[in-house]
Motif scaffolding. Structure first.
Motif, PDB file in Angstrom:
ATOM      1  N   VAL A 104       0.865  -1.186   0.000  1.00 12.32           N
ATOM      2  CA  VAL A 104       0.000   0.000   0.000  1.00 12.32           C
ATOM      3  C   VAL A 104       0.902   1.236   0.000  1.00 12.32           C
ATOM      4  O   VAL A 104       1.821   1.329   0.810  1.00 12.32           O
ATOM      5  N   PRO A 105       0.698   2.167  -0.924  1.00 12.37           N
ATOM      6  CA  PRO A 105       1.592   3.337  -0.969  1.00 12.37           C
ATOM      7  C   PRO A 105       1.465   4.177   0.297  1.00 12.37           C
ATOM      8  O   PRO A 105       0.406   4.246   0.925  1.00 12.37           O
ATOM      9  N   VAL A 106       2.552   4.808   0.652  1.00  9.07           N
ATOM     10  CA  VAL A 106       2.579   5.721   1.805  1.00  9.07           C
ATOM     11  C   VAL A 106       2.419   7.141   1.273  1.00  9.07           C
ATOM     12  O   VAL A 106       3.182   7.555   0.389  1.00  9.07           O
ATOM     13  N   PRO A 107       1.445   7.896   1.752  1.00  7.17           N
ATOM     14  CA  PRO A 107       1.280   9.264   1.243  1.00  7.17           C
ATOM     15  C   PRO A 107       2.482  10.125   1.609  1.00  7.17           C
ATOM     16  O   PRO A 107       2.917  10.141   2.758  1.00  7.17           O
ATOM     17  N   GLY A 108       3.017  10.810   0.614  1.00  6.79           N
ATOM     18  CA  GLY A 108       4.138  11.696   0.867  1.00  6.79           C
ATOM     19  C   GLY A 108       3.684  13.005   1.468  1.00  6.79           C
ATOM     20  O   GLY A 108       2.488  13.227   1.726  1.00  6.79           O
ATOM     21  N   SER A 109       4.605  13.880   1.659  1.00  3.26           N
ATOM     22  CA  SER A 109       4.285  15.197   2.193  1.00  3.26           C
ATOM     23  C   SER A 109       3.297  15.899   1.265  1.00  3.26           C
ATOM     24  O   SER A 109       3.497  15.967   0.058  1.00  3.26           O
ATOM     25  N   GLY A 110       2.204  16.383   1.835  1.00  3.45           N
ATOM     26  CA  GLY A 110       1.188  17.080   1.054  1.00  3.45           C
ATOM     27  C   GLY A 110       0.236  16.166   0.311  1.00  3.45           C
ATOM     28  O   GLY A 110      -0.571  16.648  -0.492  1.00  3.45           O
ATOM     29  N   GLU A 111       0.292  14.846   0.572  1.00  6.01           N
ATOM     30  CA  GLU A 111      -0.530  13.893  -0.177  1.00  6.01           C
ATOM     31  C   GLU A 111      -1.578  13.204   0.694  1.00  6.01           C
ATOM     32  O   GLU A 111      -1.458  13.148   1.922  1.00  6.01           O
ATOM     33  N   LEU A 112      -2.585  12.666   0.016  1.00  4.09           N
ATOM     34  CA  LEU A 112      -3.610  11.823   0.626  1.00  4.09           C
ATOM     35  C   LEU A 112      -3.469  10.405   0.102  1.00  4.09           C
ATOM     36  O   LEU A 112      -3.184  10.201  -1.082  1.00  4.09           O
ATOM     37  N   LEU A 113      -3.663   9.430   0.967  1.00  2.00           N
ATOM     38  CA  LEU A 113      -3.834   8.043   0.535  1.00  2.00           C
ATOM     39  C   LEU A 113      -5.331   7.817   0.363  1.00  2.00           C
ATOM     40  O   LEU A 113      -6.122   8.130   1.254  1.00  2.00           O
ATOM     41  N   VAL A 114      -5.714   7.266  -0.787  1.00  2.25           N
ATOM     42  CA  VAL A 114      -7.122   7.104  -1.125  1.00  2.25           C
ATOM     43  C   VAL A 114      -7.438   5.621  -1.296  1.00  2.25           C
ATOM     44  O   VAL A 114      -6.772   4.917  -2.070  1.00  2.25           O
ATOM     45  N   ARG A 115      -8.431   5.161  -0.572  1.00  2.00           N
ATOM     46  CA  ARG A 115      -8.976   3.822  -0.782  1.00  2.00           C
ATOM     47  C   ARG A 115      -9.951   3.923  -1.948  1.00  2.00           C
ATOM     48  O   ARG A 115     -10.964   4.637  -1.885  1.00  2.00           O
TER      49      ARG A 115
END
Length: 342
Positions: free
Chosen positions: A32-43
């Motif tokens: 599962v990708p890890v959200p970087g700075s300024g990002e959202l993880l989306v299901r």
């Protein structure tokens, strides 16, 4: 890891670009990708199937990321939040679209034309997209979504709808103008609804009989074959089909001062144009390059106010390859949407 504790996911990747009949996609297991700075993880809940996905899978668009996961019409929920993100909460509904990032500092961005940014990046081409259980998006490029539409209805709006709207703007169609649409797939049938709501007369020119019937059902004034003349001269036209040979056909259908906008990211070669019959009297050809975030927000607002709705054909995400094959073969009108069943 998201809040559910998932550490791995299943995702489709473009293993080897080539004809969709040769199954260029492969289903793989990935972290599962890890959200970087300024990002959202989306299901991911749903992801629309766009012709651009087909171009990426078949290699019409050059590879920018090896084994990329396609898909850029994503509706989902925020599963995790990266550093320096404000204004979003875990569990909120979110939309992910084609334009993923711009540099924000070039002269195009500074003058409001971020769609022309040389440093722009795109979901499902430069970065992994929505043919997966999870994806990420920079929070600044994520969309808030209408609350009265389900995932399937919303997904095609996030590219097909937005790009169709951008193309409509590029025609500079006058109020009450006569608009011709060449090709009538996912983007065109949404664009038609916006144009009709704004008081335009819409004529559809497409090879597919089911699409012609859909056009009439939506209230278009006529629906004819792709190479036919519309019943009246056009003030503007949009070419959605990736067929360069239709450019002179559409230009001949324009009235004096009419504008043809070419909406696709990929187009076959355009034949030699005849100046007097196809360009004289100030007829124009304009390309369409992506969209700005303002275009996206404006279109979603219009769609909500005017009841713009996609004609959709759901597929399980596990059958993404079949959906792309059906898109190429023209086996459905409207738009296909993948529902996450992985």
């Amino acid at each position: 890891m998201d809040r559910t504790g998932a550490q791995s996911m299943r995702a489709w990747v473009v293993a080897q670009p080539g004809p969709v009949e040769q199954n260029p996609l492969r289903l793989v297991e990935r972290p599962v990708p890890v959200p970087g700075s300024g990002e959202l993880l989306v299901r991911v809940g749903a992801c629309g199937v766009c012709r651009t996905d087909l171009h990426v899978a078949e290699g019409d668009l050059p590879v920018r990321r090896a084994e990329v996961t396609p898909g850029h019409e994503v509706v989902g929920v925020v599963a995790a939040i990266g550093a320096y993100v404000s204004g979003w909460a875990v569990g909120e509904r979110v939309g992910v679209a084609w334009l993923r990032r711009t540099d924000g500092t070039c002269r195009y961005c500074l003058r409001g034309d971020e769609n022309l940014c040389p440093g722009s990046e795109y979901t499902g081409w430069d970065a992994d997209g929505g043919y997966a259980e999870y994806t990420t998006v920079p929070a600044a490029f994520a969309y808030r979504l209408p609350t009265d539409m389900d995932d399937v209805a919303l997904a095609p709006l996030l590219c097909a709808g937005i790009i169709g709207y951008r193309a409509l703007l590029r025609t500079s169609l006058p109020p009450g103008g006569r608009l011709g649409l060449y090709g009538f797939g996912g983007s065109a049938h949404l664009c038609a609804q916006v144009a009709l709501a704004q008081g335009s007369t819409v004529h559809v020119l497409t090879r597919d009989e089911a699409s012609r019937q859909l056009a009439l059902d939506l209230g278009c004034a006529s629906a004819r074959g792709a190479y036919d003349l519309p019943p009246e001269p056009l003030d503007g036209a949009i070419l959605f089909a990736p067929a360069g040979e239709l450019v002179p056909v559409a230009l001949r259908a324009l009235d004096r001062g009419g504008v043809l906008a070419i909406a696709g990211i990929h187009l076959s070669d355009i034949p030699v144009l005849h100046y007097e019959s196809e360009l004289f009297y100030e007829r124009e050809v304009r390309s369409v390059t992506s969209n700005t975030r303002d275009n996206g927000r404006d279109f979603l607002d219009l769609a909500a106010r005017h009841g713009v709705r996609a004609t959709t054909h759901p597929y399980p995400l596990s059958e993404a390859q079949r959906a792309l094959s059906d898109l190429k073969a023209g086996r459905f009108d409207g738009a296909a949407v993948l529902l996450n069943d992985l």
